[in-house]
Design an enzyme around this catalytic site. Sequence first.
Site, mmCIF file in Angstrom:
data_model
loop_
_atom_site.group_PDB
_atom_site.id
_atom_site.type_symbol
_atom_site.label_atom_id
_atom_site.label_comp_id
_atom_site.label_asym_id
_atom_site.label_seq_id
_atom_site.Cartn_x
_atom_site.Cartn_y
_atom_site.Cartn_z
ATOM 1 N N SER A 89 -18.383 3.024 -9.942
ATOM 2 C CA SER A 89 -19.765 2.253 -9.660
ATOM 3 C C SER A 89 -19.603 0.611 -9.204
ATOM 4 O O SER A 89 -20.554 0.160 -8.702
ATOM 5 C CB SER A 89 -20.381 2.215 -11.093
ATOM 6 O OG SER A 89 -19.925 1.845 -12.047
ATOM 7 N N CYS A 90 -18.328 0.337 -9.324
ATOM 8 C CA CYS A 90 -18.072 -1.286 -9.012
ATOM 9 C C CYS A 90 -17.603 -1.093 -7.644
ATOM 10 O O CYS A 90 -16.673 0.014 -7.368
ATOM 11 C CB CYS A 90 -17.212 -1.952 -9.949
ATOM 12 S SG CYS A 90 -15.780 -1.275 -10.262
ATOM 13 N N GLY A 91 -17.429 -2.124 -6.775
ATOM 14 C CA GLY A 91 -16.721 -2.050 -5.372
ATOM 15 C C GLY A 91 -15.109 -2.164 -5.752
ATOM 16 O O GLY A 91 -14.730 -1.258 -4.890
ATOM 17 N N CYS B 210 -13.382 -0.776 -8.092
ATOM 18 C CA CYS B 210 -12.738 0.715 -8.488
ATOM 19 C C CYS B 210 -12.922 1.564 -7.148
ATOM 20 O O CYS B 210 -12.135 2.412 -6.917
ATOM 21 C CB CYS B 210 -13.519 1.154 -9.816
ATOM 22 S SG CYS B 210 -13.406 0.250 -11.063
#
Length: 268
Positions: free
Chosen positions: A116-118, A120
């Site tokens: 969900s994060c950039g 990752c």
Amino acid sequence: MKDAARPSHAAAQMHALDRITPTGAGGPVDRAIAVETPIAIEFNGIGYAVMMATPADLTDFAHGFALSERLADSAADIVAVDRHATERGEIVRVTLIAARMERVVERVRHRVSESSCGLCGIENLEQALRPLPRLDVVSDAQDAALFRALDALAAHQPINAETRAVHAAAQCTADGAIVRAREDVGRHNAFDKLIGAMARAGSGWDGGFALLSSRCSYELVEKAVIAGCPMLATISAPTSLAIERARQAGLRLVVLARPDAALAVPAG
């Protein structure tokens, strides 16, 4: 040495089906159906993946999967493979040498990481398209060898002869003779089984090639390159990424291989 005929009793089941026709003149028929079941793969006690596969040649599958995932460098890295049947599927427990555990832990971290994060997401994309080694081997196969292998492939597909529902991956010599073949409902699984069988037998490609009864996806190209296969031929069409990855790695790629013609992808 060529493979013996492959057993198919674990890979097909008889089912009663109802035949329908445009005229309504149907009736009950018995038909062999390819078995598809969840196969959970563990490495040194760590759950790694669950694959939907045909429950045959699973020791070959475990070896080929470990090599294709780059968790093992050779069959010597695999200490043992244990197969356990359960009510819902099968568990294949693979024991790797201790020196390979770091790879398992690292790959598991990427497989289960939250995207969900950039950051990752970027890490997962990099893992999905990890650099491939450049092949330093070439295939000696001429065009006639490909068509010879195509003509012989059906004789090495006993499960498909029963079910008409599984893919095959075959190891072919430079003159087109089929050395061994493996089958599975999944085209990737069939290729992993073949790669694993070759590794266990200590067999190399020796200027030959792999023939697959499927379309050519980028994953199949990557498996071929990692296995040191100099030429990959598939019966159906390739994807754009498959062509790109094959050119980057120097893999000779032949697609849409049919009895009367085939298409060779020009080298990049």
